[in-house]
Write an enzyme that holds these catalytic residues in place. Structure first.
Site, PDB file in Angstrom:
ATOM      1  N   SER A   1       1.566 -10.043  -1.358  1.00  0.00           N
ATOM      2  CA  SER A   1       0.937  -8.581  -1.005  1.00  0.00           C
ATOM      3  C   SER A   1       1.290  -7.850   0.597  1.00  0.00           C
ATOM      4  CB  SER A   1      -0.499  -8.212  -1.292  1.00  0.00           C
ATOM      5  OG  SER A   1      -1.251  -9.131  -0.277  1.00  0.00           O
TER       6      SER A   1
ATOM      7  N   GLU B   1      -9.564   7.041   4.140  1.00  0.00           N
ATOM      8  CA  GLU B   1     -10.390   5.874   4.645  1.00  0.00           C
ATOM      9  C   GLU B   1      -9.524   4.719   4.958  1.00  0.00           C
ATOM     10  OE1 GLU B   1     -10.080   6.067   1.570  1.00  0.00           O
ATOM     11  OE2 GLU B   1      -9.853   3.913   0.820  1.00  0.00           O
TER      12      GLU B   1
ATOM     13  N   LYS C   1       0.893  -1.348   0.261  1.00  0.00           N
ATOM     14  CA  LYS C   1       0.258   0.022   0.016  1.00  0.00           C
ATOM     15  C   LYS C   1       0.874   1.261  -0.010  1.00  0.00           C
ATOM     16  CE  LYS C   1      -4.494  -1.581   1.588  1.00  0.00           C
ATOM     17  NZ  LYS C   1      -4.170  -3.062   1.936  1.00  0.00           N
TER      18      LYS C   1
END
Ligand SMILES: *Cc1c(COP(=O)(O)O)cnc(C)c1O
Length: 399
Positions: free
Chosen positions: A383, A117, A95
């Site tokens: 990930s 968010e 991310k």
């Protein structure tokens, strides 16, 4: 003979991938989104931007992440499996590639404040991290229920100086936090940038986020060339919540038709159990968070509450690029249940000494169904790391 045109996988000028995408936004949000749409390609193409982005990815995030040949896992599945180690990025997942890119865009737009968010808190932590790095104010909206469920990430965000605001509407989870963050942005159009955490939202977000994450497949191609003498694997496998890690891992292979792109969704307790987040299996076209995509909904179009054991996959839609990959047949979509993912997480831990995030474990669980040959090459996008999921693993696997 009629030859079908190759479907295009790049976003068009209006923000569409095939029949999905666009910008379905309230009038009040139009100036913010339009400013971003007009500027983002110029900003990203600027050589100063490129230099700073690359520098931070290398020295701050720790890129390039290794492409690791998983020998014992390969033996087990009788094929050649490489793991793209996004779990080794600073903050523990892919991310941060996106939040670094977006904070640099925000700075160039002259913004003073960042709003975001978060569901599980991973995107919130990645956003709070880059706000601390750049000295910008950071407000993270999070469902009240998620704040209670994800305490360590809430504490990390606070430690990093972010303000965590509870979304108390609706189911008090991710989609409610997204609504509140959008509302904040509407009320503060000039000084605030909204950092969306996946390839979702109105155009240009899905394209912008995919470009920042595309560093993953750029590196895979270089690393495979060094290791096996060709840039293309036979398969790239990634899990899909909103779809940003998959978009990054697929990006430079989208037009390479010899590479099979495999997207794994969360089946939860089973696709037909009523407790699932398998969007393509259960969903229909509709509009969610500013774009036309495939989403889980009732007969009369109400968004259905999704469920997955992994908070990062617990989302009722997918990004418009993925909806198009599904629709066009370019992507192979499948789902994995909670139990299958838990077992795959345990398997990778025991075979390779790597504890994967529960999200990632869904992609790993598909290896048993892939039927790759001993000559073929499979890349799984790892990930994120599983530290945040240890309590769930321990409890569910009865360790
Ligand atoms: C957030 C998250 C995901 C799901 O988000 P995508 O946008 O689909 O990538 C997957 N894996 C990890 C480790 C995450 O933190």
């Amino acid at each position: 003979m009629e030859v079908l045109a190759q479907p295009a996988f790049e976003v068009d000028e209006k923000g569409y991938y095939g029949r999905f995408g666009g910008a379905y936004i309230p009038e009040m949000l139009y100036p913010n989104v339009e400013e971003l749409r007009q500027q983002y390609l110029h900003i990203i193409a600027d050589s100063g931007f490129e230099q700073e982005f690359r520098y931070l990815l290398r020295d701050y995030v720790g890129r390039p992440t290794p492409l690791y040949f998983a020998g014992r896992l390969s033996d087990k599945y009788h094929t050649n499996i490489y793991l793209k180690r996004e779990d080794l990025c600073h903050t523990g997942a892919h991310k941060v590639n996106n939040t670094i890119g977006q904070i640099l865009v925000a700075k160039r737009l002259g913004k003073q404040r960042i709003v975001a968010e978060t569901g599980a808190g991973q995107h919130g932590v990645a956003t709070a991290t880059v706000c601390a790095l750049m000295g910008l104010e950071c407000i993270v909206y999070m469902g009240k229920l998620d704040i209670e469920r994800q305490k360590p990430n809430v504490e990390r965000m606070k430690m990093l100086g972010a303000k965590v605001v509870a979304a108390t509407c609706g189911s008090q989870t991710l989609k409610d936090a997204t609504n509140e963050a959008m509302r904040h942005w509407i009320n503060n159009p000039t000084d605030t940038h909204y950092i969306i955490g996946s390839v979702v939202g109105p155009h240009p977000y899905p394209d912008m986020v995919a470009r920042f994450q595309s560093v993953i497949s750029e590196e895979i191609r270089q690393q495979l060339t060094e290791k096996i003498g060709r840039p293309n694997p036979d398969y790239v496998v990634a899990c899909v919540g909103g779809g940003s890690n998959a978009a990054g891992a697929f990006y430079h292979f989208l037009n390479e038709t010899d590479v099979k792109l495999v997207a794994i969704e969360a089946g939860g307790q089973g696709v037909t159990s009523g407790h699932s987040a398998a969007t393509t299996a259960l969903g229909k076209p509709g509009v969610l968070h500013g774009s036309r995509t495939i989403l889980m909904q009732t007969e009369d179009g109400q968004v259905t509450e999704p469920y997955s054991i992994s908070a990062g996959l617990d989302y009722p839609g997918i990004g418009p690029l993925h909806a198009h990959l599904y629709d066009s047949g370019r992507g192979i979509f499948a789902s994995i249940t909670d139990d299958e993912a838990l077992q795959a997480g345990l398997e990778l831990s025991r075979l390779e000494g790597i504890i994967p995030a529960l999200e990632t474990a869904h992609a790993l669980a598909y290896l048993g169904r892939l039927n790759a040959t001993p000559e073929e090459v499979v890349v799984v996008n790892l990930s994120g790391r599983g530290d945040k999921d240890l309590a769930t693993y321990s409890k569910s696997l009865d360790l």
